[in-house]
Design a protein around this motif. Structure first.
Motif, PDB file in Angstrom:
ATOM      1  N   ASP A  80     -89.843  10.438 -25.037  1.00 23.13           N
ATOM      2  CA  ASP A  80     -89.884  11.236 -23.334  1.00 23.13           C
ATOM      3  C   ASP A  80     -89.974  12.803 -23.298  1.00 23.13           C
ATOM      4  O   ASP A  80     -90.478  12.266 -21.731  1.00 23.13           O
ATOM      5  CB  ASP A  80     -88.267  11.405 -23.757  1.00 23.13           C
ATOM      6  N   GLN A  81     -90.635  13.107 -23.899  1.00 31.23           N
ATOM      7  CA  GLN A  81     -90.880  14.530 -23.910  1.00 31.23           C
ATOM      8  C   GLN A  81     -92.692  14.732 -22.831  1.00 31.23           C
ATOM      9  O   GLN A  81     -92.606  14.661 -22.341  1.00 31.23           O
ATOM     10  CB  GLN A  81     -90.628  16.055 -24.912  1.00 31.23           C
ATOM     11  N   ALA A  85     -94.360  14.982 -19.511  1.00 31.94           N
ATOM     12  CA  ALA A  85     -95.717  15.687 -19.839  1.00 31.94           C
ATOM     13  C   ALA A  85     -96.474  14.715 -18.416  1.00 31.94           C
ATOM     14  O   ALA A  85     -97.219  15.754 -17.774  1.00 31.94           O
ATOM     15  CB  ALA A  85     -95.489  16.472 -20.722  1.00 31.94           C
ATOM     16  N   LEU A  86     -96.790  13.938 -19.565  1.00 32.33           N
ATOM     17  CA  LEU A  86     -97.668  13.447 -18.316  1.00 32.33           C
ATOM     18  C   LEU A  86     -96.784  12.793 -17.121  1.00 32.33           C
ATOM     19  O   LEU A  86     -98.398  12.627 -16.473  1.00 32.33           O
ATOM     20  CB  LEU A  86     -97.534  11.566 -19.093  1.00 32.33           C
ATOM     21  N   ASP A  87     -96.128  12.470 -16.452  1.00 31.80           N
ATOM     22  CA  ASP A  87     -95.369  12.454 -15.534  1.00 31.80           C
ATOM     23  C   ASP A  87     -95.899  13.346 -14.657  1.00 31.80           C
ATOM     24  O   ASP A  87     -95.845  13.674 -13.575  1.00 31.80           O
ATOM     25  CB  ASP A  87     -94.288  12.104 -15.414  1.00 31.80           C
ATOM     26  N   ALA A  88     -95.517  14.691 -15.072  1.00 36.90           N
ATOM     27  CA  ALA A  88     -96.017  16.106 -14.734  1.00 36.90           C
ATOM     28  C   ALA A  88     -97.443  16.832 -14.412  1.00 36.90           C
ATOM     29  O   ALA A  88     -97.889  17.675 -14.060  1.00 36.90           O
ATOM     30  CB  ALA A  88     -95.065  17.213 -15.573  1.00 36.90           C
ATOM     31  N   GLY A  89     -98.327  15.542 -14.890  1.00 32.97           N
ATOM     32  CA  GLY A  89     -99.319  15.859 -14.233  1.00 32.97           C
ATOM     33  C   GLY A  89    -100.598  16.686 -15.506  1.00 32.97           C
ATOM     34  O   GLY A  89    -102.181  16.480 -15.853  1.00 32.97           O
ATOM     35  N   LYS A  90     -99.557  16.721 -17.133  1.00 41.02           N
ATOM     36  CA  LYS A  90    -100.208  16.872 -18.062  1.00 41.02           C
ATOM     37  C   LYS A  90    -101.894  15.898 -19.004  1.00 41.02           C
ATOM     38  O   LYS A  90    -101.090  14.630 -18.626  1.00 41.02           O
ATOM     39  CB  LYS A  90     -99.656  17.637 -18.857  1.00 41.02           C
ATOM     40  N   THR A  91    -102.881  16.671 -19.154  1.00 42.45           N
ATOM     41  CA  THR A  91    -103.334  15.501 -20.063  1.00 42.45           C
ATOM     42  C   THR A  91    -101.918  15.175 -21.288  1.00 42.45           C
ATOM     43  O   THR A  91    -101.207  15.442 -21.838  1.00 42.45           O
ATOM     44  CB  THR A  91    -104.373  15.763 -20.493  1.00 42.45           C
ATOM     45  N   TRP A  92    -102.876  14.069 -21.861  1.00 37.95           N
ATOM     46  CA  TRP A  92    -102.239  13.253 -23.582  1.00 37.95           C
ATOM     47  C   TRP A  92    -102.484  14.363 -24.283  1.00 37.95           C
ATOM     48  O   TRP A  92    -100.799  14.971 -25.071  1.00 37.95           O
ATOM     49  CB  TRP A  92    -102.374  12.357 -23.939  1.00 37.95           C
ATOM     50  N   SER A  93    -102.871  15.110 -23.981  1.00 41.41           N
ATOM     51  CA  SER A  93    -103.145  15.810 -25.029  1.00 41.41           C
ATOM     52  C   SER A  93    -102.617  17.610 -24.937  1.00 41.41           C
ATOM     53  O   SER A  93    -101.718  18.055 -26.020  1.00 41.41           O
ATOM     54  CB  SER A  93    -104.620  16.494 -25.487  1.00 41.41           C
TER      55      SER A  93
END
Length: 104
Positions: A80-81, A85-93
């Motif tokens: 879920d975290q 983070a992905l939904d907020a535009g962060k990369t997978w890394s």
């Protein structure tokens, strides 16, 4: 259901219902935490069922929560975290990196 029994059951669920890790690296931490927390839940239930000593469900739930606080759910990124983070535009890394820079 008796409120004290319900509280004890909630504490047992709290012990074993850890969020799934987002990565294989997080699985090791998750599994170690789960193992330790299951042992504490088992001890609490065994003491209650064996009436040794007869401390009752309220005391047992408090005891179990105190032991769980010694082993908080931390040290890995949950599914879920990572998804948030992905939904907020962060990369997978970025999404699977713990605060402080430790990768999962």
């Amino acid at each position: 259901m008796d409120a004290n029994v319900r509280d004890l059951l909630a504490a047992v669920l709290e012990a074993i219902d850890l969020p799934h890790p987002a990565t294989a690296g997080g699985a090791e931490v998750h599994d170690r935490l789960l193992s330790v927390r299951v042992v504490h839940a088992r001890i609490a239930l065994r003491n209650l069922l064996d009436d040794v000593p007869d401390l009752g469900p309220a005391w047992t739930a408090k005891y179990l929560r105190e032991r769980l606080a010694e082993h908080p759910v931390a040290g890995y990124v949950t599914v879920d975290q990572a998804q948030a983070a992905l939904d907020a535009g962060k990369t997978w890394s970025e999404a699977v990196t713990l605060p402080g820079g430790e990768d999962q």
